[in-house]
Design an enzyme around this catalytic site. Sequence first.
Site, PDB file in Angstrom:
ATOM      1  N   VAL A 125      26.445 -46.928  54.622  1.00  0.00           N
ATOM      2  CA  VAL A 125      25.447 -47.641  53.819  1.00  0.00           C
ATOM      3  C   VAL A 125      26.115 -48.692  52.939  1.00  0.00           C
ATOM      4  O   VAL A 125      25.602 -49.808  52.801  1.00  0.00           O
ATOM      5  CB  VAL A 125      24.602 -46.646  52.991  1.00  0.00           C
ATOM      6  CG1 VAL A 125      23.623 -47.390  52.093  1.00  0.00           C
ATOM      7  CG2 VAL A 125      23.862 -45.690  53.911  1.00  0.00           C
ATOM      8  N   GLY A 150      26.916 -51.580  55.146  1.00  0.00           N
ATOM      9  CA  GLY A 150      25.684 -52.297  55.481  1.00  0.00           C
ATOM     10  C   GLY A 150      25.121 -53.083  54.321  1.00  0.00           C
ATOM     11  O   GLY A 150      24.735 -54.246  54.462  1.00  0.00           O
ATOM     12  N   GLU A 151      25.090 -52.466  53.137  1.00  0.00           N
ATOM     13  CA  GLU A 151      24.546 -53.165  51.975  1.00  0.00           C
ATOM     14  C   GLU A 151      25.413 -54.353  51.586  1.00  0.00           C
ATOM     15  O   GLU A 151      24.903 -55.413  51.229  1.00  0.00           O
ATOM     16  CB  GLU A 151      24.386 -52.224  50.778  1.00  0.00           C
ATOM     17  CG  GLU A 151      23.760 -52.933  49.589  1.00  0.00           C
ATOM     18  CD  GLU A 151      23.193 -51.989  48.549  1.00  0.00           C
ATOM     19  OE1 GLU A 151      22.557 -52.511  47.614  1.00  0.00           O
ATOM     20  OE2 GLU A 151      23.370 -50.770  48.662  1.00  0.00           O
ATOM     21  N   SER A 152      26.719 -54.180  51.680  1.00  0.00           N
ATOM     22  CA  SER A 152      27.613 -55.294  51.353  1.00  0.00           C
ATOM     23  C   SER A 152      27.393 -56.471  52.293  1.00  0.00           C
ATOM     24  O   SER A 152      27.264 -57.612  51.851  1.00  0.00           O
ATOM     25  CB  SER A 152      29.073 -54.831  51.418  1.00  0.00           C
ATOM     26  OG  SER A 152      29.314 -53.842  50.449  1.00  0.00           O
TER      27      SER A 152
END
Length: 143
Positions: A61, A64-66
């Site tokens: 996560v 992915g968020e980065s």
Amino acid sequence: MSSTAPDTDSGLAWVAQRGMGALAEKMGFEWVEFTVERAVATMPVEGNTQPVGLLHGGAYVVLGESLGSMAANLYAGPGRLAVGVDINATHTRSATSGRVTGVCTPLHLGRSLTVHEIVVTDEQGRRCSTVRITNHIKDAPAE
């Protein structure tokens, strides 16, 4: 579509100037490609595992968020800021060694919202996690 990065080299320079953040650095991210249309980074499994030796679900996560947040901020352009408002992930395989690769592509690029999908694969090209992030674009605060 707004973009401050016409190619990968310019996009990677934008990331280098902005910085990737302390958490991404601590987790060992390496940026490979960075444009509005496609952002790619890798992360080692080692150092980012659960006690049983599997890559931590939260690490998928974070990767992915980065990727999604940075891509949304590149798209937003100067004077604008993209902030995450929703994220979800589905983990379908466990990485136990080597590096994983996250490939981020836009699903929607609007005036005030972006949606990106990040597919994270292991070194054999097998999908380990699918992350989707929605970012809200707003005016950056005055400095």
